[in-house]
Design an enzyme around this catalytic site. Structure first.
Site, PDB file in Angstrom:
ATOM      1  N   LYS A 174       0.861  -1.190   0.000  1.00  9.59           N
ATOM      2  CA  LYS A 174       0.000   0.000   0.000  1.00  9.59           C
ATOM      3  C   LYS A 174       0.894   1.235   0.000  1.00  9.59           C
ATOM      4  CE  LYS A 174      -1.529   3.221   2.738  1.00  9.59           C
ATOM      5  NZ  LYS A 174      -1.913   4.225   1.795  1.00  9.59           N
ATOM      6  N   SER A 229       7.018   8.579   8.154  1.00 11.23           N
ATOM      7  CA  SER A 229       7.357   9.454   9.271  1.00 11.23           C
ATOM      8  C   SER A 229       7.473   8.663  10.573  1.00 11.23           C
ATOM      9  CB  SER A 229       6.287  10.535   9.409  1.00 11.23           C
ATOM     10  OG  SER A 229       5.056   9.924   9.732  1.00 11.23           O
ATOM     11  N   THR A 230       8.215   9.222  11.503  1.00 14.01           N
ATOM     12  CA  THR A 230       8.379   8.582  12.815  1.00 14.01           C
ATOM     13  C   THR A 230       7.021   8.484  13.513  1.00 14.01           C
ATOM     14  OG1 THR A 230      10.631   9.381  12.933  1.00 14.01           O
ATOM     15  CG2 THR A 230       9.585   8.837  15.034  1.00 14.01           C
ATOM     16  N   GLU A 231       6.209   9.525  13.354  1.00 14.99           N
ATOM     17  CA  GLU A 231       4.882   9.543  13.983  1.00 14.99           C
ATOM     18  C   GLU A 231       4.040   8.341  13.520  1.00 14.99           C
ATOM     19  OE1 GLU A 231       2.844  12.990  12.689  1.00 14.99           O
ATOM     20  OE2 GLU A 231       1.385  12.925  14.321  1.00 14.99           O
ATOM     21  N   GLY A 233       5.234   5.658  12.191  1.00 17.36           N
ATOM     22  CA  GLY A 233       5.957   4.463  12.651  1.00 17.36           C
ATOM     23  C   GLY A 233       5.506   4.055  14.043  1.00 17.36           C
ATOM     24  N   GLU A 250      11.833   2.281   8.372  1.00 17.05           N
ATOM     25  CA  GLU A 250      12.760   3.362   8.002  1.00 17.05           C
ATOM     26  C   GLU A 250      12.007   4.674   8.173  1.00 17.05           C
ATOM     27  OE1 GLU A 250      15.664   2.537   7.711  1.00 17.05           O
ATOM     28  OE2 GLU A 250      15.549   0.431   7.168  1.00 17.05           O
ATOM     29  N   CYS A 284      14.430  11.723   3.097  1.00 15.34           N
ATOM     30  CA  CYS A 284      14.747  11.425   4.501  1.00 15.34           C
ATOM     31  C   CYS A 284      16.207  11.736   4.799  1.00 15.34           C
ATOM     32  CB  CYS A 284      14.453   9.964   4.800  1.00 15.34           C
ATOM     33  SG  CYS A 284      15.317   8.848   3.694  1.00 15.34           S
ATOM     34  N   GLU A 379      12.443  17.839  11.572  1.00 14.81           N
ATOM     35  CA  GLU A 379      12.616  17.507  10.149  1.00 14.81           C
ATOM     36  C   GLU A 379      11.685  18.413   9.335  1.00 14.81           C
ATOM     37  OE1 GLU A 379      10.836  13.816   8.674  1.00 14.81           O
ATOM     38  OE2 GLU A 379      12.691  13.405   7.602  1.00 14.81           O
TER      39      GLU A 379
HETATM   40  P1  NAP Z   1       3.669   9.149   6.385  1.00 16.38           P
HETATM   41  O1  NAP Z   1       2.686  10.226   6.511  1.00 16.38           O
HETATM   42  O2  NAP Z   1       4.141   8.469   7.607  1.00 16.38           O
HETATM   43  O3  NAP Z   1       3.035   8.101   5.345  1.00 16.38           O
HETATM   44  C1  NAP Z   1       3.737   6.954   4.924  1.00 16.38           C
HETATM   45  C2  NAP Z   1       2.767   5.859   4.565  1.00 16.38           C
HETATM   46  O4  NAP Z   1       2.039   5.458   5.728  1.00 16.38           O
HETATM   47  C3  NAP Z   1       1.711   6.243   3.533  1.00 16.38           C
HETATM   48  O5  NAP Z   1       1.493   5.147   2.677  1.00 16.38           O
HETATM   49  C4  NAP Z   1       0.484   6.529   4.383  1.00 16.38           C
HETATM   50  O6  NAP Z   1      -0.722   6.351   3.643  1.00 16.38           O
HETATM   51  C5  NAP Z   1       0.637   5.485   5.458  1.00 16.38           C
HETATM   52  N1  NAP Z   1      -0.026   5.789   6.721  1.00 16.38           N
HETATM   53  C6  NAP Z   1      -0.434   6.989   7.211  1.00 16.38           C
HETATM   54  N2  NAP Z   1      -0.976   6.843   8.440  1.00 16.38           N
HETATM   55  C7  NAP Z   1      -0.904   5.522   8.736  1.00 16.38           C
HETATM   56  C8  NAP Z   1      -1.281   4.740   9.871  1.00 16.38           C
HETATM   57  N3  NAP Z   1      -1.827   5.288  10.952  1.00 16.38           N
HETATM   58  N4  NAP Z   1      -1.045   3.404   9.845  1.00 16.38           N
HETATM   59  C9  NAP Z   1      -0.458   2.821   8.770  1.00 16.38           C
HETATM   60  N5  NAP Z   1      -0.100   3.511   7.661  1.00 16.38           N
HETATM   61  C10 NAP Z   1      -0.301   4.845   7.650  1.00 16.38           C
HETATM   62  O7  NAP Z   1       5.002   9.638   5.656  1.00 16.38           O
HETATM   63  P2  NAP Z   1       5.119  10.505   4.348  1.00 16.38           P
HETATM   64  O8  NAP Z   1       4.688  11.900   4.670  1.00 16.38           O
HETATM   65  O9  NAP Z   1       4.510   9.789   3.214  1.00 16.38           O
HETATM   66  O10 NAP Z   1       6.706  10.468   4.113  1.00 16.38           O
HETATM   67  C11 NAP Z   1       7.601  11.362   4.653  1.00 16.38           C
HETATM   68  C12 NAP Z   1       8.350  10.742   5.832  1.00 16.38           C
HETATM   69  O11 NAP Z   1       8.970   9.521   5.436  1.00 16.38           O
HETATM   70  C13 NAP Z   1       9.472  11.637   6.332  1.00 16.38           C
HETATM   71  O12 NAP Z   1       9.472  11.666   7.724  1.00 16.38           O
HETATM   72  C14 NAP Z   1      10.728  10.939   5.809  1.00 16.38           C
HETATM   73  O13 NAP Z   1      11.898  11.213   6.547  1.00 16.38           O
HETATM   74  C15 NAP Z   1      10.323   9.498   5.885  1.00 16.38           C
HETATM   75  N6  NAP Z   1      11.152   8.682   4.982  1.00 16.38           N
HETATM   76  C16 NAP Z   1      12.110   7.882   5.528  1.00 16.38           C
HETATM   77  C17 NAP Z   1      12.944   7.144   4.694  1.00 16.38           C
HETATM   78  C18 NAP Z   1      14.031   6.274   5.268  1.00 16.38           C
HETATM   79  O14 NAP Z   1      14.566   5.455   4.531  1.00 16.38           O
HETATM   80  N7  NAP Z   1      14.389   6.414   6.533  1.00 16.38           N
HETATM   81  C19 NAP Z   1      12.778   7.215   3.302  1.00 16.38           C
HETATM   82  C20 NAP Z   1      11.781   8.044   2.791  1.00 16.38           C
HETATM   83  C21 NAP Z   1      10.968   8.779   3.640  1.00 16.38           C
HETATM   84  P3  NAP Z   1      -1.652   7.611   3.177  1.00 16.38           P
HETATM   85  O15 NAP Z   1      -0.848   8.461   2.300  1.00 16.38           O
HETATM   86  O16 NAP Z   1      -2.758   6.964   2.443  1.00 16.38           O
HETATM   87  O17 NAP Z   1      -2.069   8.303   4.434  1.00 16.38           O
END
Ligand code: NAP
Length: 479
Positions: A174, A229-231, A233, A250, A284, A379
């Site tokens: 997903k 995001s960590t949140e 996670g 990650e 990230c 971040e």
């Molecule tokens: P995000 O808001 O955490 O969303 C990531 C994924 O999780 C999306 O597919 C989202 O789906 C889904 N999601 C949202 N809420 C959820 C929940 N409660 N339970 C399960 N899944 C849920 O992150 P983002 O804004 O897409 O990405 C940016 C973040 O990713 C940044 O913090 C960045 O640092 C981090 N990142 C880390 C790495 C690494 O390798 N360390 C690489 C890339 C990005 P929906 O879109 O449908 O809500």
């Protein structure tokens, strides 16, 4: 280009959501809809998990050579569609098309590399003190729920799928709702690979808050591979806790780049500015805090600003563009909020990127940033560089570690031995010398502290994350 009403891919079939509901994705530059994706619900997750479960035994038992060949042929297929995927990436995510071709080809590389590793998933024999023989074998975990972010969508979704299935798992993917069509196009490419058994990869679309949480808590899912995001996670960890799932996560970062007086300034400017701005800082691993030695501070800043001012902000479909729009209005507002907080907290805005319409923000640079400021600690995930000056080595190393994240860091000096010595003191999962951040199929990547759980993604180590170790004891006593 209009993509129409696309379908999810479950058990090798093209399906709508059980509810029949859909949602649109938009061209992030124009705001125009480019197609619709099914709005999955819990019933669709059940269906996808059940298809993955059904496909698991046969896929796990396939001889590694045959599994490897199928995984490699996915890589081949992706290469043929690289331009199309880069185009879709530019539409849904805003990364300039000519830049997006890089990570798109990298997605093919993820499958080629994982295919090679899957033939060498070796265990070992443990020396015994008695009449037993102990063998440790690597086995797949089972059904993996894979949840990925929007910031390098195709590369990251392909990486998780490649590593998990190469290790003998089956999966349900997903991706963010923003990139739903990218994931369904990916499904179309996978469907062309005739040798890939039905149900090994299933791709569903819908909101993370409902179906993502349900995937993470699903009793028939064995492992959750998450990047985001960590949140989120933390939510996933909570949802997965009652069933004690294996987690590979990650997460976010606020990555220090530490420049020494003998650094090659031109090289540092080129590389750091690239990682700061090419995806609008939506990476990230992008530099979150610059620590520049006082002897080179003015020179570095002058060259960095000169470089940043010449970057072209505009249409991601134009080959001259260096920076496209941010991924959404919501994210644009968040980054603008950080810029406003930097100004309010007293940092000096030496380059202001707030001069464009819609979701565009140009290169933005702050100096005189202090540790109490929000832009220093959090971040930003935007094209905003945060510059600090240093003079004392011990102090700067302390400051580099003084953050809840621990993703990556870089040290810039000609004295490699000294850089390696200092690298040992950094609490991060990866660090670079005269380089910053990287994405490569062969290179493990991942953070510590609030930047990651479960080790590395990518490389052979990344494949191991999607395995369990099974211990086998054989009695050698003769009857
Ligand atoms: P995000 O808001 O955490 O969303 C990531 C994924 O999780 C999306 O597919 C989202 O789906 C889904 N999601 C949202 N809420 C959820 C929940 N409660 N339970 C399960 N899944 C849920 O992150 P983002 O804004 O897409 O990405 C940016 C973040 O990713 C940044 O913090 C960045 O640092 C981090 N990142 C880390 C790495 C690494 O390798 N360390 C690489 C890339 C990005 P929906 O879109 O449908 O809500």
């Amino acid at each position: 280009m209009v993509y129409g009403n696309m379908k999810m891919w479950i058990g090798g079939e093209w399906v709508d959501a059980e509810s029949g509901k859909t949602f649109p994705t938009v061209n992030v530059t124009t705001g125009e809809p480019i197609g619709t994706a099914p709005l999955a619900d819990k019933a669709d997750v059940d269906k996808a998990v059940s298809a993955a479960r059904k496909a698991f035994p046969a896929w796990a038992e396939l001889p590694p050579g045959r599994r490897s060949a199928i995984v490699a042929s996915i890589g081949e297929s992706l290469k043929k569609h690289a331009k199309e995927m880069a185009h879709l990436d530019a539409l849904e995510h805003g990364l300039p098309e000519h830049i997006a071709i890089g990570p798109t080809m990298g997605a093919a590389g993820n499958f080629e590399q994982a295919a090679a590793y899957s033939r060498h998933l070796e265990g070992h024999v443990i020396p015994s003190n008695n009449d037993r023989m102990y063998c440790l074998e690597r086995v797949p975990v089972g059904v993996c729920a894979l949840i990925t972010p929007w910031n390098m969508p195709f590369f990251l979704m392909s990486q998780k799928v490649a590593l998990s299935i190469a290790a003998g798992n089956t999966c349900v993917l997903k991706v963010p709702s923003i990139n739903a069509l990218t994931s369904l196009k990916f499904a179309e490419i996978l469907a062309e690979v005739e040798a890939l058994p039905k149900g090994v990869v299933n791709i569903i679309t819908g909101p993370g808050g409902t179906i993502g949480t349900y995937m993470a808590s699903h009793p028939d899912v064995d492992c959750v591979g998450f990047t985001g995001s960590t949140e989120t996670g933390v939510s996933i960890m909570q949802a997965a806790a009652p069933t004690l799932k294996k987690l590979v996560m990650e997460l976010g970062g606020k990555n220090p780049a530490i420049l020494f007086p003998d650094a090659n300034i031109d090289h540092a400017v080129e590389i750091l500015a690239h990682h700061q701005f090419h995806n609008c800082g939506q990476a990230c691993g992008s530099p979150g805090r610059y620590y520049i030695h006082e002897n080179i501070y003015d020179k570095f800043l002058e060259k960095y600003l000169e470089h940043a001012k010449h970057l072209v902000v505009g249409d991601p479909l134009d080959a001259k563009t260096n920076m496209g729009p941010l991924v959404s209005r919501e994210h644009y507002n968040k980054v603008m909020g950080y810029i406003e907080s930097g100004v309010k907290d007293g940092a000096t805005l030496v380059l202001d990127g707030r001069k464009y319409d819609a979701n565009f923000i140009g290169p933005t640079v702050f100096t005189d940033v202090t540790p109490d400021m929000k832009i220093y600690r959090e971040e930003i995930f935007g094209p905003v560089a945060v510059m600090c000056k240093w003079s004392d080595e011990e102090e700067v190393m302390k400051r580099a570690n003084d953050n809840t994240y621990g993703l990556t860091a870089s040290i810039w000096t000609r004295n490699i031995a000294h850089a390696l010595k200092l690298g040992k003191k950094l609490t991060v999962g990866t660090f670079s010398v005269n380089a910053h951040n990287f994405i490569a199929a062969e290179a493990p990547w991942g953070g510590v502290r609030q930047s990651g759980v479960g080790g590395k993604e990518g490389g052979y180590q990344g494949l191991l994350e999607y395995t369990e170790q099974k211990m086998i004891t054989i009695c050698l006593r003769e009857e």
